[in-house]
Scaffold this motif. Structure first.
Motif, PDB file in Angstrom:
ATOM      1  N   TRP A  34       0.793  -1.234   0.000  1.00 14.31           N
ATOM      2  CA  TRP A  34       0.000   0.000   0.000  1.00 14.31           C
ATOM      3  C   TRP A  34       0.822   1.279   0.000  1.00 14.31           C
ATOM      4  N   ILE A  35       1.984   1.289   0.597  1.00 12.44           N
ATOM      5  CA  ILE A  35       2.794   2.521   0.623  1.00 12.44           C
ATOM      6  C   ILE A  35       3.153   2.978  -0.790  1.00 12.44           C
ATOM      7  N   LEU A  48       2.372   6.754  -5.180  1.00 16.62           N
ATOM      8  CA  LEU A  48       2.110   6.934  -6.601  1.00 16.62           C
ATOM      9  C   LEU A  48       0.853   7.778  -6.826  1.00 16.62           C
ATOM     10  N   ALA A  49      -0.190   7.528  -6.058  1.00 19.35           N
ATOM     11  CA  ALA A  49      -1.415   8.321  -6.182  1.00 19.35           C
ATOM     12  C   ALA A  49      -1.138   9.779  -5.821  1.00 19.35           C
ATOM     13  N   ILE A  69      -1.470  12.939  -8.476  1.00 16.05           N
ATOM     14  CA  ILE A  69      -2.340  14.089  -8.219  1.00 16.05           C
ATOM     15  C   ILE A  69      -1.530  15.377  -8.229  1.00 16.05           C
ATOM     16  N   LYS A  70      -0.365  15.356  -7.606  1.00  7.00           N
ATOM     17  CA  LYS A  70       0.497  16.537  -7.592  1.00  7.00           C
ATOM     18  C   LYS A  70       0.911  16.929  -9.008  1.00  7.00           C
ATOM     19  N   TYR A  71       1.247  15.947  -9.840  1.00  9.82           N
ATOM     20  CA  TYR A  71       1.626  16.213 -11.225  1.00  9.82           C
ATOM     21  C   TYR A  71       0.460  16.833 -11.998  1.00  9.82           C
ATOM     22  N   LEU A  72      -0.732  16.282 -11.827  1.00  8.86           N
ATOM     23  CA  LEU A  72      -1.894  16.805 -12.546  1.00  8.86           C
ATOM     24  C   LEU A  72      -2.231  18.226 -12.117  1.00  8.86           C
ATOM     25  N   ILE A  73      -2.089  18.516 -10.846  1.00  9.19           N
ATOM     26  CA  ILE A  73      -2.360  19.871 -10.349  1.00  9.19           C
ATOM     27  C   ILE A  73      -1.337  20.841 -10.925  1.00  9.19           C
ATOM     28  N   ASN A  74      -0.064  20.488 -10.893  1.00  7.15           N
ATOM     29  CA  ASN A  74       0.978  21.368 -11.429  1.00  7.15           C
ATOM     30  C   ASN A  74       0.838  21.540 -12.931  1.00  7.15           C
TER      31      ASN A  74
END
Length: 73
Positions: A17-18, A23-24, A28-33
């Protein structure tokens, strides 16, 4: 009391799970940036055409055609 098999199972779940959570988070950070960098900078299409003409990417005739097309809309 927790036995060795339970400890191995807990570490196995964490090992699974880590990376998924990391990765999630990174996705999300990549998509926001990415969405922040692709936001329109307030330039109009005519401003972009002017810049391209100034850089020599398009000829005067192409610039005039673009300008006339944009103005007629």
């Amino acid at each position: 009391m927790i036995g060795s098999s339970e400890i191995i199972m807990i570490f196995g779940v964490l090992i699974l799970w880590i990376p998924i959570i990391v990765l999630a988070f990174l996705s999300i950070k990549y998509l926001i940036n990415r969405s922040k960098t692709h936001v329109c900078e307030g330039k109009s299409a005519l401003d972009t055409a002017k810049e391209r003409y100034a850089k020599g990417e398009i000829t005067k005739e192409e610039f005039e055609e673009i300008k006339n097309t944009l103005i007629s809309k």
